[in-house]
Design a protein around this motif. Structure first.
Motif: not given
Length: 445
Positions: A333-339
């Motif tokens: 979830k947060y990896g997608t948001r950061s990317a």
């Protein structure tokens, strides 16, 4: 005999001395360097290009690592074990295919004693469907392209810097020539002034003023020589060569540019940012697919024996594994948001860079027009100042003008000649910069 040996020593010393003088003479002679030669050497040997090329090679290696999603992983191990654990002893006997009826004796089953097993194992893991890794590979490919365009833009920048340094050296030579001409004129005036003073026609102050003027020009000539050395050293640095070489060049070299060009969307730095944004976009998808089931195959082949380095009993195992990560602690979830945020940032940087490029193009176009007009006027002023000096010198030789009038006229001519040389430098430099900002991303590949 002594006289003969003395003569030989003197001749030897003379030869060494002559060789030393020839070496010094060769070192002080300027080396001819054309603009094309300077560009060619810089593109091959410039340190900044080499450093940027290393980044490209690193990105290529990172992409090569992603080949693992298509290739098997093979591990080989050899282990030696001894145990008296009843369960393991019976298991080792089964693996060695050496179980007999006596081994089912309860007493032996419960207290088997020490037992050795030597195991050779080959394990193979074969990835089949891993969508997250596939998009990581695509991200690495885009990053590799971004690094390639970064190297290309660095080459274009070094080309601009070489042209700039070459033009600076050209300007330094022109400034030196102006000072040399002014110094020659001033020395002529000084000689006339001394002659007039000896005849009692002028005052001592006129002689001193002329002498001060000559000294000032001699100082400026020394500075002009240092300017040539500095510009030559910078050229050597750009070409990846040791400093200390003085270059001579073609003074007629000029930079021509087509003002009808425009800022190309294919410019290398634009494409580098576009590919970087694409890479981050692929990483965003990779994080999203990390929660999708993965399908992989595996297999192993074993040999078990009670003797060292023996392969008496063999067995194999093959299988397919379907795994599914349901929850990974919000990493996806947060990896997608950061990317996603990084992708937005790169897109904003790209838009800002394109706007700045358009602004630079418009300003540079105006500068070219202004410099062309200024250069034309400056050329007229040089001609007028030269004519004024000629008239004043003629009148001075007839005793109709003061020494200061000649010095002022000569100073005015030198100033106008220097301004013309600097305007010509600005015109060529601005044209080179126009080439740099309107590059279409295909040069120097």
């Amino acid at each position: 005999m002594k006289e003969k040996m003395k003569t030989i020593r003197l001749l030897t010393a003379a030869l060494f001395l002559a060789a030393g003088f020839s070496t010094v003479y060769a070192q002080t002679q300027p080396t001819y360097l054309s603009l094309n030669e300077a560009l060619e050497k810089a593109l091959k040997q410039n340190k900044q290009i080499q450093i940027t090329s290393q980044d490209e090679k690193i990105a290529h290696s990172e992409f090569g690592k992603s080949n693992a999603i298509f290739l098997p992983q093979v591990n080989v191990s050899y282990s030696a074990m001894v145990t008296n654990d009843p369960l393991n002893v019976f298991g080792f006997r089964l693996k060695q295919q050496s179980v007999t009826a006596e081994d089912f004796n309860p007493a032996l089953l419960n207290s088997p004693g020490a037992f050795e097993n030597f195991n050779t194992n080959i394990e193979v893991q074969m990835p089949l469907i891993n969508l997250d890794l596939i998009y990581k590979r695509k991200a690495a490919a885009a990053q590799m392209e971004s690094a390639r365009y970064g190297t290309l833009r660095m080459k274009e920048y070094i080309v601009f810097e070489v042209k700039k340094a070459y033009l600076q050296l050209q300007l330094a030579y022109r400034e030196k020539k102006v000072v040399e001409e002014a110094l020659a004129t001033s020395k002529e005036v000084f000689a006339s002034v001394e002659r007039f003073y000896a005849q009692g026609l002028i005052r001592k102050s006129d002689v001193l003023n002329a002498k001060v003027h000559v000294s000032g020009l001699e100082t400026n000539l020394e500075k002009a020589g240092s300017g040539i050395s500095n510009a030559s050293d910078y050229l050597s640095l750009l070409m990846g060569r040791p400093v200390g070489t003085i270059y001579r060049l073609d003074e007629s070299t000029s930079i021509l540019t087509d003002k009808n060009n425009s800022v190309s969307p294919l410019r290398a730095d634009f494409q580098a940012l576009e590919k970087a944004a694409k890479s981050v976009g692929m990483m965003k998808k990779s994080y999203g697919f990390s929660l999708v089931p993965r399908l992989n195959a595996f297999g192993s082949y074993q040999w078990n024996d009670k003797k060292f380095a023996s392969f008496g009993s063999d067995s194999y195992m093959l299988g397919v594994s379907l795994s599914w990560t349901i929850f990974n602690g919000n990493q996806s979830k947060y990896g997608t948001r950061s990317a996603k945020l990084q992708e937005m940032k790169l897109q904003e940087q790209l838009a800002d860079q394109k706007m700045k490029a358009e602004l630079e193009y418009t300003k540079t176009s105006r500068d070219l027009d202004d410099i062309a007009f200024e250069l034309q006027k400056q050329n007229d002023m040089v001609e007028q100042a030269a004519e004024a000096l000629r008239i004043v010198k003629d009148r001075f030789s007839q005793g109709l003008e003061k020494t200061t009038d000649v010095l002022v006229a000569q100073t005015q001519l030198s100033a106008q000649q220097l301004n013309y040389a600097r305007d010509l430098y600005k015109q060529n430099l601005t044209a080179a910069y126009m080439e740099f900002i309107t590059s279409n991303g295909t040069n120097n590949q």
